[in-house]
Design a protein around this motif. Structure first.
Motif, PDB file in Angstrom:
ATOM      1  N   MET A 304       0.825  -1.212   0.000  1.00  0.00           N
ATOM      2  CA  MET A 304       0.000   0.000   0.000  1.00  0.00           C
ATOM      3  C   MET A 304       0.858   1.261   0.000  1.00  0.00           C
ATOM      4  O   MET A 304       0.390   2.333  -0.360  1.00  0.00           O
ATOM      5  CB  MET A 304      -0.922   0.013   1.209  1.00  0.00           C
ATOM      6  N   GLY A 305       2.119   1.116   0.400  1.00  0.00           N
ATOM      7  CA  GLY A 305       3.015   2.260   0.445  1.00  0.00           C
ATOM      8  C   GLY A 305       3.765   2.501  -0.854  1.00  0.00           C
ATOM      9  O   GLY A 305       4.194   3.616  -1.130  1.00  0.00           O
ATOM     10  N   ASP A 306       3.931   1.452  -1.678  1.00  0.00           N
ATOM     11  CA  ASP A 306       4.765   1.635  -2.885  1.00  0.00           C
ATOM     12  C   ASP A 306       3.978   1.485  -4.195  1.00  0.00           C
ATOM     13  O   ASP A 306       4.548   1.380  -5.266  1.00  0.00           O
ATOM     14  CB  ASP A 306       5.968   0.681  -2.872  1.00  0.00           C
ATOM     15  N   PHE A 307       2.636   1.504  -4.095  1.00  0.00           N
ATOM     16  CA  PHE A 307       1.793   1.327  -5.286  1.00  0.00           C
ATOM     17  C   PHE A 307       1.852   2.536  -6.209  1.00  0.00           C
ATOM     18  O   PHE A 307       1.845   3.679  -5.765  1.00  0.00           O
ATOM     19  CB  PHE A 307       0.341   1.092  -4.831  1.00  0.00           C
ATOM     20  N   LYS A 308       1.941   2.276  -7.522  1.00  0.00           N
ATOM     21  CA  LYS A 308       1.902   3.360  -8.521  1.00  0.00           C
ATOM     22  C   LYS A 308       0.558   3.288  -9.246  1.00  0.00           C
ATOM     23  O   LYS A 308       0.199   2.236  -9.774  1.00  0.00           O
ATOM     24  CB  LYS A 308       3.010   3.184  -9.561  1.00  0.00           C
ATOM     25  N   ASN A 309      -0.161   4.398  -9.280  1.00  0.00           N
ATOM     26  CA  ASN A 309      -1.513   4.373  -9.867  1.00  0.00           C
ATOM     27  C   ASN A 309      -1.491   4.299 -11.395  1.00  0.00           C
ATOM     28  O   ASN A 309      -0.471   4.500 -12.042  1.00  0.00           O
ATOM     29  CB  ASN A 309      -2.320   5.588  -9.399  1.00  0.00           C
ATOM     30  N   VAL A 310      -2.664   4.060 -11.938  1.00  0.00           N
ATOM     31  CA  VAL A 310      -2.899   3.845 -13.365  1.00  0.00           C
ATOM     32  C   VAL A 310      -2.745   5.162 -14.151  1.00  0.00           C
ATOM     33  O   VAL A 310      -2.959   6.248 -13.613  1.00  0.00           O
ATOM     34  CB  VAL A 310      -4.330   3.276 -13.532  1.00  0.00           C
ATOM     35  N   ALA A 311      -2.390   5.044 -15.432  1.00  0.00           N
ATOM     36  CA  ALA A 311      -2.339   6.221 -16.309  1.00  0.00           C
ATOM     37  C   ALA A 311      -3.737   6.825 -16.458  1.00  0.00           C
ATOM     38  O   ALA A 311      -4.740   6.119 -16.361  1.00  0.00           O
ATOM     39  CB  ALA A 311      -1.807   5.828 -17.682  1.00  0.00           C
ATOM     40  N   HIS A 312      -3.799   8.126 -16.706  1.00  0.00           N
ATOM     41  CA  HIS A 312      -5.050   8.871 -16.951  1.00  0.00           C
ATOM     42  C   HIS A 312      -5.919   9.009 -15.702  1.00  0.00           C
ATOM     43  O   HIS A 312      -7.068   9.391 -15.781  1.00  0.00           O
ATOM     44  CB  HIS A 312      -5.883   8.245 -18.088  1.00  0.00           C
ATOM     45  N   ARG A 313      -5.382   8.645 -14.536  1.00  0.00           N
ATOM     46  CA  ARG A 313      -6.137   8.790 -13.297  1.00  0.00           C
ATOM     47  C   ARG A 313      -5.317   9.668 -12.371  1.00  0.00           C
ATOM     48  O   ARG A 313      -4.354   9.186 -11.791  1.00  0.00           O
ATOM     49  CB  ARG A 313      -6.364   7.410 -12.658  1.00  0.00           C
ATOM     50  N   LEU A 314      -5.619  10.957 -12.304  1.00  0.00           N
ATOM     51  CA  LEU A 314      -4.849  11.899 -11.483  1.00  0.00           C
ATOM     52  C   LEU A 314      -3.349  11.687 -11.684  1.00  0.00           C
ATOM     53  O   LEU A 314      -2.586  11.580 -10.724  1.00  0.00           O
ATOM     54  CB  LEU A 314      -5.239  11.774 -10.004  1.00  0.00           C
ATOM     55  N   GLU A 315      -2.971  11.598 -12.947  1.00  0.00           N
ATOM     56  CA  GLU A 315      -1.586  11.287 -13.310  1.00  0.00           C
ATOM     57  C   GLU A 315      -0.784  12.594 -13.463  1.00  0.00           C
ATOM     58  O   GLU A 315      -1.144  13.461 -14.256  1.00  0.00           O
ATOM     59  CB  GLU A 315      -1.613  10.519 -14.645  1.00  0.00           C
ATOM     60  N   PHE A 316       0.290  12.704 -12.704  1.00  0.00           N
ATOM     61  CA  PHE A 316       1.154  13.880 -12.814  1.00  0.00           C
ATOM     62  C   PHE A 316       1.845  13.842 -14.182  1.00  0.00           C
ATOM     63  O   PHE A 316       2.425  12.828 -14.569  1.00  0.00           O
ATOM     64  CB  PHE A 316       2.198  13.868 -11.696  1.00  0.00           C
ATOM     65  N   VAL A 317       1.770  14.968 -14.927  1.00  0.00           N
ATOM     66  CA  VAL A 317       2.377  15.004 -16.267  1.00  0.00           C
ATOM     67  C   VAL A 317       3.682  15.796 -16.248  1.00  0.00           C
ATOM     68  O   VAL A 317       4.722  15.308 -16.674  1.00  0.00           O
ATOM     69  CB  VAL A 317       1.406  15.624 -17.307  1.00  0.00           C
ATOM     70  N   ALA A 318       3.619  17.036 -15.740  1.00  0.00           N
ATOM     71  CA  ALA A 318       4.816  17.885 -15.733  1.00  0.00           C
ATOM     72  C   ALA A 318       4.571  19.106 -14.871  1.00  0.00           C
ATOM     73  O   ALA A 318       3.422  19.446 -14.555  1.00  0.00           O
ATOM     74  CB  ALA A 318       5.136  18.331 -17.162  1.00  0.00           C
ATOM     75  N   LYS A 319       5.675  19.770 -14.520  1.00  0.00           N
ATOM     76  CA  LYS A 319       5.578  21.082 -13.859  1.00  0.00           C
ATOM     77  C   LYS A 319       6.340  22.052 -14.748  1.00  0.00           C
ATOM     78  O   LYS A 319       7.530  21.856 -15.002  1.00  0.00           O
ATOM     79  CB  LYS A 319       6.180  21.017 -12.455  1.00  0.00           C
ATOM     80  N   ILE A 320       5.638  23.047 -15.284  1.00  0.00           N
ATOM     81  CA  ILE A 320       6.239  23.985 -16.229  1.00  0.00           C
ATOM     82  C   ILE A 320       5.991  25.405 -15.725  1.00  0.00           C
ATOM     83  O   ILE A 320       4.830  25.773 -15.466  1.00  0.00           O
ATOM     84  CB  ILE A 320       5.641  23.801 -17.646  1.00  0.00           C
ATOM     85  N   SER A 321       7.068  26.175 -15.559  1.00  0.00           N
ATOM     86  CA  SER A 321       6.966  27.562 -15.043  1.00  0.00           C
ATOM     87  C   SER A 321       6.157  27.619 -13.743  1.00  0.00           C
ATOM     88  O   SER A 321       5.342  28.514 -13.549  1.00  0.00           O
ATOM     89  CB  SER A 321       6.302  28.482 -16.070  1.00  0.00           C
ATOM     90  N   GLY A 322       6.352  26.612 -12.895  1.00  0.00           N
ATOM     91  CA  GLY A 322       5.657  26.604 -11.607  1.00  0.00           C
ATOM     92  C   GLY A 322       4.203  26.152 -11.681  1.00  0.00           C
ATOM     93  O   GLY A 322       3.475  26.170 -10.697  1.00  0.00           O
ATOM     94  N   ILE A 323       3.755  25.728 -12.880  1.00  0.00           N
ATOM     95  CA  ILE A 323       2.361  25.257 -13.050  1.00  0.00           C
ATOM     96  C   ILE A 323       2.370  23.730 -13.174  1.00  0.00           C
ATOM     97  O   ILE A 323       3.106  23.174 -13.997  1.00  0.00           O
ATOM     98  CB  ILE A 323       1.721  25.895 -14.305  1.00  0.00           C
ATOM     99  N   THR A 324       1.562  23.063 -12.365  1.00  0.00           N
ATOM    100  CA  THR A 324       1.489  21.594 -12.386  1.00  0.00           C
ATOM    101  C   THR A 324       0.385  21.153 -13.340  1.00  0.00           C
ATOM    102  O   THR A 324      -0.727  21.681 -13.297  1.00  0.00           O
ATOM    103  CB  THR A 324       1.187  21.066 -10.965  1.00  0.00           C
ATOM    104  N   PHE A 325       0.672  20.169 -14.188  1.00  0.00           N
ATOM    105  CA  PHE A 325      -0.317  19.623 -15.123  1.00  0.00           C
ATOM    106  C   PHE A 325      -0.688  18.201 -14.698  1.00  0.00           C
ATOM    107  O   PHE A 325       0.189  17.351 -14.552  1.00  0.00           O
ATOM    108  CB  PHE A 325       0.235  19.624 -16.554  1.00  0.00           C
ATOM    109  N   ILE A 326      -1.998  17.972 -14.517  1.00  0.00           N
ATOM    110  CA  ILE A 326      -2.501  16.667 -14.071  1.00  0.00           C
ATOM    111  C   ILE A 326      -3.474  16.115 -15.114  1.00  0.00           C
ATOM    112  O   ILE A 326      -4.416  16.791 -15.527  1.00  0.00           O
ATOM    113  CB  ILE A 326      -3.246  16.778 -12.710  1.00  0.00           C
ATOM    114  N   ASN A 327      -3.241  14.847 -15.503  1.00  0.00           N
ATOM    115  CA  ASN A 327      -4.097  14.169 -16.483  1.00  0.00           C
ATOM    116  C   ASN A 327      -5.053  13.236 -15.752  1.00  0.00           C
ATOM    117  O   ASN A 327      -4.653  12.202 -15.223  1.00  0.00           O
ATOM    118  CB  ASN A 327      -3.206  13.373 -17.456  1.00  0.00           C
TER     119      ASN A 327
END
Length: 448
Positions: A304-327
């Protein structure tokens, strides 16, 4: 059984082709018919096995002579070919029902309006890490029937949608999990919530006193549904509000798992890989399953501590110019978007829209007022979104492509804010499916 009994499979995706492979293995005369085009990968699989098929049409003479029909979950009951089959009283089943006839493994079946993919993947992760011989199938994209034909697992973790459950009759879950029930797909249930609830409760059909049923005690539709659906299986509830005897509950940011007083397990919510209150529920359901199977506490805690979630479900994409993009493209209903917004801790530029299944956006209003500075619509018809939120946010912009939506959102976002793609709608107006929408979003973010 007549060895050459005819089985016709409607729909040629993962589940349809898997069902065809299993039916062929058991000596049926198999025919696959798809009203749309068949993907190259699936055509190759069918051709390699000499399974006959047709695409872009349903030839009635080749379908209405079937002893049984295995139907893709995506085909609605109002489709003309389904109406004809029903008039002729030809049995229609799901791939899961058909595969269940030949399956000898134990099944852990997970359904719910929200969180089922995450919970299915987390449960699978825990079982696999514990060393169990386990398969993953169902709504998650791997065919149960194909695995029953070609693999030899001891357990399956199956994600089941209500559409799959609707055509399941004799199938039984050894462990059934019902996460929650919120309005979704009501267009398939005559816009009657009770019909949808009944569909979800099919997860417990055929269970005996030797089986287990796990459910959320905090979910009002589930608790109401329990009054109409007698449960024979041993019941395990989970709650973040009240203490629970034989299940899991949250107290002072610690989850207590207690199944028949066998080695109780506690975990703080900070230890969970999945954050947000909805994920506490998902983790509870998975943890109860693990405890029923008597897996070691250390394994459960670690998984439960090391699980990686599925793509397209609150998936972190990138941080650009201090803005976070979530898919969060997988959020195809309002409730999923509610969960996504609920877990955000910063100002949000929200990308919403697509094919609206009769959405009621009112449940989002408070969160939108509290967290969203502007809305970027990504769909062909955005009137309902404008009507719902015009008083709650200053800016609502229409866009017609992922690239345009990302560009606009980037300019509207401030440093420290989050651009969240969580559409609350299906994707078919502009994209092939939610994965395509999410992939195009991610590609556009990387182009910035």
């Amino acid at each position: 059984m007549d060895k050459r009994q005819r089985i016709v499979i409607l729909g040629s995706g993962e589940s349809g082709v898997g069902a065809a492979i299993l039916a062929q293995k058991h000596g049926f005369d198999v025919f696959v018919s798809d009203f749309g085009a068949i993907g190259d990968k699936y055509k190759e699989e069918l051709s390699a096995r000499n399974i006959s098929f047709e695409e872009n049409k349903h030839t009635e003479d080749l379908i209405l002579n079937a002893a049984e029909i295995i139907k893709s979950p995506g085909i609605p009951d109002k489709a003309p070919i389904i109406k004809m089959l029903k008039e002729k009283n030809i049995p229609i089943l799901s791939e899961i029902e058909f595969a269940g006839r030949y399956n000898k493994a134990k099944t852990i079946c997970i359904t719910g309006s929200n969180g089922k993919t995450t919970t299915t993947l987390l449960t699978y992760h825990i079982l696999k890490k514990a060393g169990l011989n386990v398969g993953l199938a169902g709504n998650i994209g791997y065919s149960f029937a194909k695995q029953v034909a070609e693999e030899d697992f001891d357990y399956y973790v199956l994600e089941l949608s209500s559409f799959m459950l609707d055509n399941m009759y004799d199938f039984k879950a050894d462990i059934a999990v019902l996460l929650n029930i919120t309005p979704d797909h009501l267009d398939r249930y005559n816009y009657e919530m009770d019909n949808y609830v009944d569909s979800k409760f099919r997860i417990v059909q055929n269970q005996t006193i030797a089986d287990h049923f796990i459910y959320c005690a905090d979910d009002p539709e589930t608790t109401k549904g329990l009054e109409r659906h007698p449960i024979l299986a041993e019941q395990h509830s989970f709650s973040i509000i009240n203490k629970v005897e034989n299940g899991a509950f949250l107290e002072n940011e610690t989850i207590h798992f207690n199944i028949n007083n066998v080695e109780p397990l506690t975990m703080t919510i900070q230890e969970l890989a999945l954050q947000g209150s909805h994920n506490v529920y998902n983790s509870m359901a998975s943890g109860i399953t693990a405890k029923i199977l008597e897996l070691r506490n250390e394994t459960v805690r670690e998984s439960m501590g090391d699980f990686k979630n599925v793509a397209h479900r609150l998936e972190f994409v990138a941080k650009i110019s201090g803005i976070t993009f979530i898919n969060d493209s997988k959020a195809t209903n309002v409730n999923s978007t509610w969960y996504a917004l609920e877990s955000m801790n910063s100002d949000v530029v929200l990308i919403l829209g697509g094919v609206d299944k009769g959405n009621d956006y009112s449940m989002l209003k408070n969160l939108v007022k509290e967290k969203v500075s502007s809305i970027v619509c990504l769909g062909l018809d955005n009137k309902a979104i404008h009507d719902a939120f015009e008083d709650d946010v200053e800016i609502i912009v229409n866009t017609k492509s992922a690239a345009e939506a990302v560009e606009v959102a980037y300019h509207l976002a401030k440093k420290g804010s989050t651009v969240l793609l969580s559409p609350a709608c299906a994707s078919f107006d502009l994209f092939k499916n939610y994965e395509d929408r999410g992939d195009q979003f991610k590609a556009a973010v990387r182009e910035l």
